[in-house]
Design a protein around this motif. Structure first.
Motif, PDB file in Angstrom:
ATOM      1  N   ASP A  36       0.817  -1.228   0.000  1.00 62.64           N
ATOM      2  CA  ASP A  36       0.000   0.000   0.000  1.00 62.64           C
ATOM      3  C   ASP A  36       0.847   1.272   0.000  1.00 62.64           C
ATOM      4  OD1 ASP A  36       0.969   0.265   2.591  1.00 62.64           O
ATOM      5  OD2 ASP A  36      -1.004   0.209   3.546  1.00 62.64           O
ATOM      6  N   GLY A  37       2.195   1.110  -0.088  1.00 60.73           N
ATOM      7  CA  GLY A  37       3.098   2.253  -0.142  1.00 60.73           C
ATOM      8  C   GLY A  37       3.687   2.659   1.195  1.00 60.73           C
ATOM      9  N   THR A  38       3.253   2.034   2.286  1.00 63.20           N
ATOM     10  CA  THR A  38       3.741   2.379   3.618  1.00 63.20           C
ATOM     11  C   THR A  38       5.206   1.954   3.771  1.00 63.20           C
ATOM     12  OG1 THR A  38       1.541   2.041   4.534  1.00 63.20           O
ATOM     13  CG2 THR A  38       3.398   2.029   6.100  1.00 63.20           C
ATOM     14  N   PRO A  39       6.085   2.887   4.165  1.00 58.64           N
ATOM     15  CA  PRO A  39       7.479   2.498   4.423  1.00 58.64           C
ATOM     16  C   PRO A  39       7.601   1.885   5.818  1.00 58.64           C
ATOM     17  CG  PRO A  39       7.235   4.863   4.684  1.00 58.64           C
ATOM     18  CD  PRO A  39       5.897   4.329   4.255  1.00 58.64           C
ATOM     19  N   THR A  40       8.451   0.889   5.954  1.00 60.47           N
ATOM     20  CA  THR A  40       8.713   0.267   7.257  1.00 60.47           C
ATOM     21  C   THR A  40      10.066  -0.430   7.199  1.00 60.47           C
ATOM     22  OG1 THR A  40       7.747  -1.106   9.015  1.00 60.47           O
ATOM     23  CG2 THR A  40       7.541  -1.943   6.758  1.00 60.47           C
ATOM     24  N   GLU A  41      10.421  -1.093   8.278  1.00 55.85           N
ATOM     25  CA  GLU A  41      11.693  -1.816   8.377  1.00 55.85           C
ATOM     26  C   GLU A  41      11.417  -3.286   8.621  1.00 55.85           C
ATOM     27  OE1 GLU A  41      13.699   0.080  11.593  1.00 55.85           O
ATOM     28  OE2 GLU A  41      13.913   1.972  10.521  1.00 55.85           O
ATOM     29  N   PHE A  42      12.350  -4.134   8.210  1.00 51.89           N
ATOM     30  CA  PHE A  42      12.232  -5.573   8.436  1.00 51.89           C
ATOM     31  C   PHE A  42      13.621  -6.137   8.692  1.00 51.89           C
ATOM     32  CE2 PHE A  42      11.972 -10.031   7.075  1.00 51.89           C
ATOM     33  CZ  PHE A  42      10.909 -10.446   7.866  1.00 51.89           C
ATOM     34  N   ASP A  43      13.753  -6.937   9.738  1.00 58.71           N
ATOM     35  CA  ASP A  43      15.007  -7.607  10.070  1.00 58.71           C
ATOM     36  C   ASP A  43      14.791  -9.113  10.001  1.00 58.71           C
ATOM     37  OD1 ASP A  43      16.522  -5.234  10.780  1.00 58.71           O
ATOM     38  OD2 ASP A  43      15.238  -5.128  12.547  1.00 58.71           O
ATOM     39  N   TYR A  44      15.822  -9.837   9.521  1.00 62.79           N
ATOM     40  CA  TYR A  44      15.725 -11.293   9.461  1.00 62.79           C
ATOM     41  C   TYR A  44      17.106 -11.918   9.565  1.00 62.79           C
ATOM     42  CZ  TYR A  44      17.000 -10.862   4.503  1.00 62.79           C
ATOM     43  OH  TYR A  44      17.642 -10.567   3.320  1.00 62.79           O
TER      44      TYR A  44
END
Length: 183
Positions: A36-44
């Motif tokens: 939906d265009g929302t920026p966020t962060e992801f760690d893995y």
């Protein structure tokens, strides 16, 4: 892949960096944009591919390892497994090498019977499952500095019952045994 081929659920990765590195794995940090265009962060957790062996002796026993697992604070009983290394010619070579290093057993043959991403919500790990047959003790273990492993054997039916009853708690082992049963 063209834009038309992209899945509408796909996230867009804007940047990628290694947040933490240690022997065996890395923690990757990504800046992403949701559908939906929302920026966020992801760690893995970024982990090399592994081979997991359901190894049978000529008399039908399964070769198992008992290994201290610090994360859960106990000895874990399960199938021999280990990472694929650069010098491995292919996955079958990695399977032969890992069986020999962890257990001191060598297999007459190995055949791939499964491939799974066991925790793909938090890690990129891929486990390649091999059936190893004709396994005989031929040498000594060649363990990594941080491995504490005891080798045992058990009848396959006992291992299957231990998986069914929950006595075997190792996910790699349960997945391998149950997949083998379905095959």
């Amino acid at each position: 892949m063209t834009d038309e081929d992209a899945d509408e659920l796909a996230w867009e990765t804007a940047s990628r960096s290694v947040a933490y590195e240690c022997p065996g794995f890395e923690i990757v940090h990504e800046e992403v944009r949701l559908p939906d265009g929302t920026p966020t962060e992801f760690d893995y957790l970024a982990d090399d591919p592994s081979v997991v062996l359901l190894a049978f002796t000529p008399d039908g026993e399964v070769v198992l390892v008992e290994e201290w697992r610090q994360a859960v604070g106990r000895v874990n009983r399960g199938l021999p497994a280990g990472g694929v290394e650069r010098e491995d010619a292919d996955l079958a070579a990695a399977a032969h090498r890992e069986l020999r290093e962890e257990t001191g057993y060598e297999a007459d043959s190995v055949e791939k019977f499964g491939e799974f991403e066991p925790t793909n919500g938090v890690a990129d790990a891929v486990h390649h499952y091999f059936l190893a047959e004709g396994c005989r003790p031929t040498g000594e273990q060649d363990l990594d500095f941080d491995e504490s492993i005891r080798v045992t054997t058990t009848p396959y039916e006992d291992l299957l019952e231990d998986v069914r009853s929950g006595e075997v708690r190792d996910g790699r082992t349960a997945l391998g045994v149950l997949n083998y049963e379905l095959g």
